[in-house]
Design a protein around this motif. Sequence first.
Motif, mmCIF file in Angstrom:
data_model
loop_
_atom_site.group_PDB
_atom_site.id
_atom_site.type_symbol
_atom_site.label_atom_id
_atom_site.label_comp_id
_atom_site.label_asym_id
_atom_site.label_seq_id
_atom_site.Cartn_x
_atom_site.Cartn_y
_atom_site.Cartn_z
ATOM 1 N N THR A 1 -6.851 -2.810 5.692
ATOM 2 C CA THR A 1 -6.441 -3.691 6.786
ATOM 3 C C THR A 1 -7.125 -3.274 8.081
ATOM 4 O O THR A 1 -7.628 -4.127 8.826
ATOM 5 C CB THR A 1 -4.917 -3.626 6.961
ATOM 6 O OG1 THR A 1 -4.306 -4.033 5.750
ATOM 7 C CG2 THR A 1 -4.465 -4.528 8.084
ATOM 8 N N ARG A 2 -7.159 -1.995 8.338
ATOM 9 C CA ARG A 2 -7.786 -1.531 9.589
ATOM 10 C C ARG A 2 -9.282 -1.840 9.597
ATOM 11 O O ARG A 2 -9.830 -2.307 10.594
ATOM 12 C CB ARG A 2 -7.561 -0.035 9.758
ATOM 13 C CG ARG A 2 -6.115 0.361 9.973
ATOM 14 C CD ARG A 2 -6.016 1.711 10.677
ATOM 15 N NE ARG A 2 -6.809 2.733 10.057
ATOM 16 C CZ ARG A 2 -6.410 3.493 9.019
ATOM 17 N NH1 ARG A 2 -5.221 3.300 8.504
ATOM 18 N NH2 ARG A 2 -7.197 4.414 8.515
ATOM 19 N N HIS B 1 -3.248 -4.614 14.161
ATOM 20 C CA HIS B 1 -3.643 -4.083 12.854
ATOM 21 C C HIS B 1 -4.549 -2.867 13.007
ATOM 22 O O HIS B 1 -4.395 -1.874 12.291
ATOM 23 C CB HIS B 1 -4.371 -5.155 12.044
ATOM 24 C CG HIS B 1 -3.453 -6.183 11.459
ATOM 25 N ND1 HIS B 1 -2.150 -5.917 11.157
ATOM 26 C CD2 HIS B 1 -3.654 -7.484 11.109
ATOM 27 C CE1 HIS B 1 -1.577 -6.994 10.662
ATOM 28 N NE2 HIS B 1 -2.467 -7.975 10.628
ATOM 29 N N THR C 1 -3.081 -10.027 16.992
ATOM 30 C CA THR C 1 -2.728 -9.515 15.657
ATOM 31 C C THR C 1 -3.746 -8.481 15.186
ATOM 32 O O THR C 1 -3.379 -7.442 14.621
ATOM 33 C CB THR C 1 -2.672 -10.683 14.668
ATOM 34 O OG1 THR C 1 -1.842 -11.712 15.200
ATOM 35 C CG2 THR C 1 -2.101 -10.229 13.349
ATOM 36 N N ALA D 1 -9.746 -5.627 9.901
ATOM 37 C CA ALA D 1 -9.358 -6.092 11.234
ATOM 38 C C ALA D 1 -10.409 -5.698 12.266
ATOM 39 O O ALA D 1 -10.750 -6.490 13.157
ATOM 40 C CB ALA D 1 -8.002 -5.506 11.605
ATOM 41 N N GLN E 1 -1.955 0.722 10.042
ATOM 42 C CA GLN E 1 -1.795 0.042 8.771
ATOM 43 C C GLN E 1 -2.636 0.750 7.716
ATOM 44 O O GLN E 1 -3.258 1.770 7.972
ATOM 45 C CB GLN E 1 -2.233 -1.419 8.919
ATOM 46 C CG GLN E 1 -1.456 -2.176 9.956
ATOM 47 C CD GLN E 1 -0.093 -2.602 9.449
ATOM 48 O OE1 GLN E 1 0.200 -2.419 8.273
ATOM 49 N NE2 GLN E 1 0.737 -3.117 10.322
ATOM 50 N N ARG F 1 -2.397 -10.157 3.542
ATOM 51 C CA ARG F 1 -3.029 -9.761 4.800
ATOM 52 C C ARG F 1 -4.510 -9.433 4.594
ATOM 53 O O ARG F 1 -5.383 -9.898 5.338
ATOM 54 C CB ARG F 1 -2.277 -8.552 5.351
ATOM 55 C CG ARG F 1 -2.604 -8.194 6.763
ATOM 56 C CD ARG F 1 -1.633 -7.143 7.259
ATOM 57 N NE ARG F 1 -1.698 -5.927 6.491
ATOM 58 C CZ ARG F 1 -0.646 -5.286 5.990
ATOM 59 N NH1 ARG F 1 0.559 -5.769 6.168
ATOM 60 N NH2 ARG F 1 -0.792 -4.171 5.306
#
Lengths: 357, 350
Positions: A84-85, A75, A71, A88, A80, A43
Amino acid sequence: MPLIVKPTPAHPEPPAHKIMPAFATRFGPKLAGEVAATDRLVRVNALTALCDALSDPEQAHGCADAGVVETLNAHVSGGQDAPTRVLAAKALCGCARDARAARAMVDAATPAAIQGACLNDAEQDVRMHCYDALIRLGGGPRRGASSIVAAGYPKALVEKAEKESVGLQPRALDLLTSCLGNEQGLAEALDAGGIATCLSLLGSMEAAVRAAAGRCLAGLCFDMSAKDAAVEADAVDTLCALLEDPDLGARRAACAALVSVTTTDEGKRRMVPAEPRPRDAVAAIIALLAEPDAYLTTTACKLVANVAVHPKVRAQLREDKECLPAIDALIAGPGTDQDALVAQHARIAKDAVLWEP
Amino acid sequence: MANSAYTHTTSPKPLLSKMKKTTYRAEDEENIITNNIMFDRRVVRGNTYAAQVVTHNTQREVERMRYESERTLRRDATCQRKERLAKPSTPPPAEGRAHIKAQTDTFLEELSDRPVESEAVTQTEAILDRPPSPLFIPSKTGVDKETDIPGGDLFDFDIEVKPILEVLVGKTLRVSMMEVMEEAELDAIQRRQMEFEQMRNAELVEVQRLDAEASRRFAEKQRRFTQETDRLRQQAELGQKVAARAFARSYLANLSELAFDQLEDSGHFVDPVEKEIQDSFIPWLFDSVVETTNNHISSSSCVDALIVDAIELASNLQSDVIKQIKQKERARVFAVEDAQEIKEAEGTAK
């Protein structure tokens, strides 16, 4: 001696966390699938690749069509892991740059989906990227600002602006400013006490915060009731003091806000205080006429035209030795388009200064 | 040819096609059909550095190991089959039941999942000591060709990589520069958009200023209009007031006197003495006068009656006198002398 050469074996399947871009129209769907992977390494690597790919409009379009925006919303707001945050949110910022991806963000109700992360996420980078994404979205498609206002951002931003970290306060104020083009956003910001917040932040130690607060105050004062409220809150004195700020952005914002505030008669009256100021506001305005920045000189001319309606200020402007020569110098500019605009407003200012009943 | 990168002693020619003829020696080489070497099985494709070179001995050793393992498996299978045939088989379970393995020994032992281990001994076979069989070389096929490769004609990585590397590095730098310039352009566009937005807002404020100026002028005009209207109205009212004052002044010139008169008439200004005179004295006076007058009238009537009576009496007396005079006249006529006396008598009587 002859060699027996074995045929080259087939390429081994690359590991899943190694993001291999697909060709042409498969690029977006494949990357969108990898972005939605449950494996953290896959990811994160896919999000990194997505951030790079969004600079290409074609790839951004493909990713948006593949549903990557939903998505990313999940995220950012789904709690998360921090990388990832952050990635994203950064990808959402990239999406907001592209027109089609920005439309997809509006369709996916991104402002409402990431509101919690934008205002309250523990990671400062997440909030920063969310602010950037929403600022670009608000300045992009027409429905962008409407969706931000519909998500209830103006009131939340007014309450958040003072509590936000100093580094992100300018972004919060800029996002609030982008909401003010919408009538509902303007009304909500005023109801939430936007004037008081901006005046409070005008005294910040950070120049960028002062400039952003001035811009926001200028936007708020489009409303007539906001002008009166700002005058009642002694905004004129604060903004006059800010006219001599060492930061150019702060001076520009203060001048624009003063132009907006002094449209009313009470604002013009406040230019002549009952008690003399440490530094005369009229002298500061005259000093702005000699600034090299075209926008600043233009707004300064507008300000002169506004405040010259007051008889005492008009007399002071007329008696000053530098005012009229500075305006004449602006009228006789080199002749560029920008100078033509400045000269036009300089003529208006001169007419206002020389007006006699 | 002199400017080309490579020179050939023997110019390259296409290989023969297998579809045409597969003879060992082509008798007619002029009628050969060209073939794509990419589909020729004799041409090895791929990276020659990564290719695994297998010698003949190694191949033979691998084949021998495979043969040995197959033989061992076959022997194990034969032994198991013999053991299975030696013991009588258990009859099948009744319907609804199943066989379960259970220990029937006197002393139980721990069962485990550990596989049964067995030791086996082997010995190197004599065949392995035999030298390897000579490599079978099939009879030669195809056409032999010769060529001369002078020094520097083959691929030299250090030399050949330079232009490729130049292209790769240049392209990467160009793309990177393009990306940087694109980002700078986007930033500039965004900055310009922000400035335009601010300028547009300033122009909107200018519209508000003009609107406020127009409102101020309209309000001033309305104020002056109202002021002029008020002035005219006040002037008209002043004229009316002046006229009314003149009229009132003229009207009220005698008003006080009339008012006093009326008030006096209506009895607002009362003099007690006068009122006493009017209320008490004058009526008493009038009554007294009337009484007195009545008395006087009655007295006068009495007097008149007395006078009438007296006159009547006198007239009677006069008539008597007259009669007497006449009688005396007659007597005077009759007596002249006596007449003198009669006259004296009349004088006395008077």
